[in-house]
Design a protein around this motif. Structure first.
Motif, PDB file in Angstrom:
ATOM      1  N   GLU A 195      -4.210   1.292   3.665  1.00  0.00           N
ATOM      2  CA  GLU A 195      -4.754   2.331   2.947  1.00  0.00           C
ATOM      3  C   GLU A 195      -4.153   3.773   3.056  1.00  0.00           C
ATOM      4  OE1 GLU A 195      -9.159   0.540   1.705  1.00  0.00           O
ATOM      5  OE2 GLU A 195      -8.869   2.089   3.227  1.00  0.00           O
ATOM      6  N   LEU A 196      -3.834   4.083   4.626  1.00  0.00           N
ATOM      7  CA  LEU A 196      -3.247   5.380   5.034  1.00  0.00           C
ATOM      8  C   LEU A 196      -1.723   5.166   4.808  1.00  0.00           C
ATOM      9  CD1 LEU A 196      -3.419   7.538   6.832  1.00  0.00           C
ATOM     10  CD2 LEU A 196      -2.999   6.290   8.867  1.00  0.00           C
ATOM     11  N   VAL A 197      -1.316   4.027   5.001  1.00  0.00           N
ATOM     12  CA  VAL A 197       0.306   3.862   4.730  1.00  0.00           C
ATOM     13  C   VAL A 197       0.347   4.269   3.229  1.00  0.00           C
ATOM     14  CG1 VAL A 197       2.245   2.321   4.545  1.00  0.00           C
ATOM     15  CG2 VAL A 197       0.971   2.252   6.780  1.00  0.00           C
ATOM     16  N   THR A 198      -0.303   3.704   2.421  1.00  0.00           N
ATOM     17  CA  THR A 198      -0.237   3.839   1.051  1.00  0.00           C
ATOM     18  C   THR A 198      -0.439   5.466   0.684  1.00  0.00           C
ATOM     19  OG1 THR A 198      -0.936   1.845   0.493  1.00  0.00           O
ATOM     20  CG2 THR A 198      -1.010   3.361  -1.357  1.00  0.00           C
ATOM     21  N   ALA A 199      -1.471   6.031   1.277  1.00  0.00           N
ATOM     22  CA  ALA A 199      -1.878   7.248   0.945  1.00  0.00           C
ATOM     23  C   ALA A 199      -0.644   8.323   1.318  1.00  0.00           C
ATOM     24  CB  ALA A 199      -2.915   7.885   1.603  1.00  0.00           C
ATOM     25  N   LEU A 200      -0.282   7.884   2.583  1.00  0.00           N
ATOM     26  CA  LEU A 200       0.842   8.992   3.266  1.00  0.00           C
ATOM     27  C   LEU A 200       2.241   8.737   2.581  1.00  0.00           C
ATOM     28  CD1 LEU A 200       0.211   8.688   7.015  1.00  0.00           C
ATOM     29  CD2 LEU A 200      -0.529  10.408   5.459  1.00  0.00           C
ATOM     30  N   GLY A 201       2.465   7.814   1.580  1.00  0.00           N
ATOM     31  CA  GLY A 201       3.634   7.579   1.077  1.00  0.00           C
ATOM     32  C   GLY A 201       4.663   6.769   1.802  1.00  0.00           C
ATOM     33  N   LEU A 202       4.324   6.357   2.957  1.00  0.00           N
ATOM     34  CA  LEU A 202       5.201   5.475   3.902  1.00  0.00           C
ATOM     35  C   LEU A 202       6.173   4.388   3.062  1.00  0.00           C
ATOM     36  CD1 LEU A 202       3.883   7.100   5.917  1.00  0.00           C
ATOM     37  CD2 LEU A 202       4.189   5.049   7.590  1.00  0.00           C
ATOM     38  N   ASP A 203       7.153   3.800   3.531  1.00  0.00           N
ATOM     39  CA  ASP A 203       8.035   2.763   2.953  1.00  0.00           C
ATOM     40  C   ASP A 203       7.611   1.397   3.245  1.00  0.00           C
ATOM     41  OD1 ASP A 203       9.903   4.813   1.690  1.00  0.00           O
ATOM     42  OD2 ASP A 203       9.870   5.234   3.583  1.00  0.00           O
ATOM     43  N   GLY A 204       6.997   1.091   4.338  1.00  0.00           N
ATOM     44  CA  GLY A 204       6.643  -0.338   4.551  1.00  0.00           C
ATOM     45  C   GLY A 204       5.691  -0.470   5.851  1.00  0.00           C
ATOM     46  N   ILE A 205       5.526  -1.864   5.960  1.00  0.00           N
ATOM     47  CA  ILE A 205       4.690  -2.236   7.339  1.00  0.00           C
ATOM     48  C   ILE A 205       5.378  -3.256   8.022  1.00  0.00           C
ATOM     49  CG2 ILE A 205       2.541  -3.326   8.011  1.00  0.00           C
ATOM     50  CD1 ILE A 205       0.878  -1.669   5.922  1.00  0.00           C
ATOM     51  N   ILE A 206       5.399  -3.539   9.310  1.00  0.00           N
ATOM     52  CA  ILE A 206       6.047  -4.766   9.742  1.00  0.00           C
ATOM     53  C   ILE A 206       4.802  -5.240  10.425  1.00  0.00           C
ATOM     54  CG2 ILE A 206       7.616  -5.295  11.678  1.00  0.00           C
ATOM     55  CD1 ILE A 206       9.298  -3.077  11.083  1.00  0.00           C
ATOM     56  N   ALA A 207       4.495  -6.365  10.113  1.00  0.00           N
ATOM     57  CA  ALA A 207       3.375  -7.374  10.665  1.00  0.00           C
ATOM     58  C   ALA A 207       3.907  -8.656  11.038  1.00  0.00           C
ATOM     59  CB  ALA A 207       2.312  -7.625   9.633  1.00  0.00           C
ATOM     60  N   THR A 208       3.826  -8.700  12.503  1.00  0.00           N
ATOM     61  CA  THR A 208       3.318  -8.099  13.716  1.00  0.00           C
ATOM     62  C   THR A 208       4.146  -7.885  14.691  1.00  0.00           C
ATOM     63  OG1 THR A 208       2.223 -10.177  14.320  1.00  0.00           O
ATOM     64  CG2 THR A 208       1.221  -9.109  12.718  1.00  0.00           C
TER      65      THR A 208
END
Length: 355
Positions: free
Chosen positions: A230-243
């Motif tokens: 939710e934070l990543v979406t709200a801040l407008g980041l481009d992606g997540i690396i898991a894990t």
């Protein structure tokens, strides 16, 4: 051939010494003038290309951060068939890392344990090196993974990351904030939202047009993962690396005495596969379809990579199986992926498409 070499020679060497030996060979490929010949043998099929982060990845499969800590072997790794190379983790201040021994094999588990401690030459040295890797040269997509310097207090972490981002973002195709290694004291605490939000906000501003991702730990609870999504979406980041690696030692085949003797560190490889896959599914269910999700942890075969893509990964990374599979690992993955997709097409089943 590699299996015999590993069994008779490499497995008998100290794991870090064996890594340095293999790394020197890969680093020398372009300089020896044989990289082009190798590249023609390992080049991914055109059908594997992925568009993500505003970039074209020749294959969805790349090498995770940790293998090339300072960006010395980017071109060589690309010539082995990796579609992207994520270098690092790089810190603002050069540091030697933890004392050796700090890298261990669990061969029966197809796993590694490391407590390297972000050993690297620092952001300034890496920037000078990466600046010479022209975007117009034949190289894979380049990710740069940054972390907190060990000597920097946790309270000053934002400024530390900001400096690394400012120095390195101009030379990266994408930038990764690593807050999930278990080997730097206090680092994983930065995944708590009160600390993570200002950190990501600051690095986002400094990174400018360079796509920004955050790398998370598999040991977070499902609820913590959702809040980060939710934070990543709200801040407008481009992606997540898991894990990242795990501090868990559950389900290992190795004797408890062996595991205990190794001690602290992050576990990677096959034992991480189930949790890494589960985190991928949580992340994909709680972020926009357009967000880039890179899955890493426990992948070894083309079927493993395709399973992650089917589960919603945009891209997939590997590292530990490189030790066990050898220099043609990426080639085998890419050829296997192309074969899976041809088989699906022939039988009317659509291939997975990246988000």
């Amino acid at each position: 051939m590699y299996r015999l070499l590993f069994s008779l020679v490499l497995s008998r060497m100290d794991p870090e010494d064996a890594h340095h030996l293999a790394f020197r060979v890969i680093r020398m490929l372009p300089a020896l003038g044989i990289g082009g010949l190798v590249e023609r043998f390992t080049e991914p099929d055109a059908s594997l290309a992925v568009e993500a982060l505003g970039l074209r990845f020749p294959s969805p499969f790349g090498v995770a951060a940790g293998f090339d800590k300072d960006g010395h072997a980017v071109r060589g790794l690309g010539q082995l068939g990796f579609g992207h190379v994520e270098v690092g983790t790089i810190t603002a201040i050069a540091q030697p890392g933890n004392e050796r021994p700090r890298l261990f094999r669990l061969i029966g588990d197809r796993a590694l344990v490391n407590r390297m401690g972000f050993n690297n030459g620092g952001a300034d040295a890496a920037a000078g090196r990466l600046s010479r890797l022209s975007r117009r040269s034949r190289r894979p997509v380049l990710g740069v993974n940054i972390g907190k310097s060990r000597v920097t207090p946790v309270d000053d972490a934002v400024a530390d990351y900001e400096r690394s981002a400012r120095v390195l973002a101009p030379y990266a195709d994408y930038l990764v904030v690593n807050v999930s290694s278990p080997n730097t004291p206090g680092l994983r605490g930065l995944q708590e939202l009160d600390a993570l939000a200002p950190l990501l906000r600051t690095v986002r501003a400094v990174a400018g047009p360079t796509p920004l991702l955050v790398k998370i730990a598999p040991d977070l609870s499902d609820e913590e993962i959702i809040r980060i999504c939710e934070l990543v979406t709200a801040l407008g980041l481009d992606g997540i690396i898991a894990t990242n690696t795990t501090i868990s030692r559950e389900g290992l085949r190795a004797p408890a005495s062996v595991v205990e003797a190794i001690g602290a560190g992050g576990l990677s490889g096959a034992p991480l596969a189930a949790r890494s896959s589960a985190v991928l599914r949580i992340v994909r269910a709680h972020v926009p379809a357009t967000l880039c999700v890179i899955s890493v942890g426990g992948v070894e075969t083309a079927a493993d990579v395709q399973d992650r893509l089917d589960a919603g990964a945009t891209l997939v990374q590997g590292y530990s199986a490189f030790v066990y599979r050898g220099p043609l690992w990426a080639r085998h993955i890419n050829r296997g992926l192309a074969r899976i997709r041809r088989d699906r097409a022939e039988h009317g089943a659509p291939a997975a498409t990246a988000a």
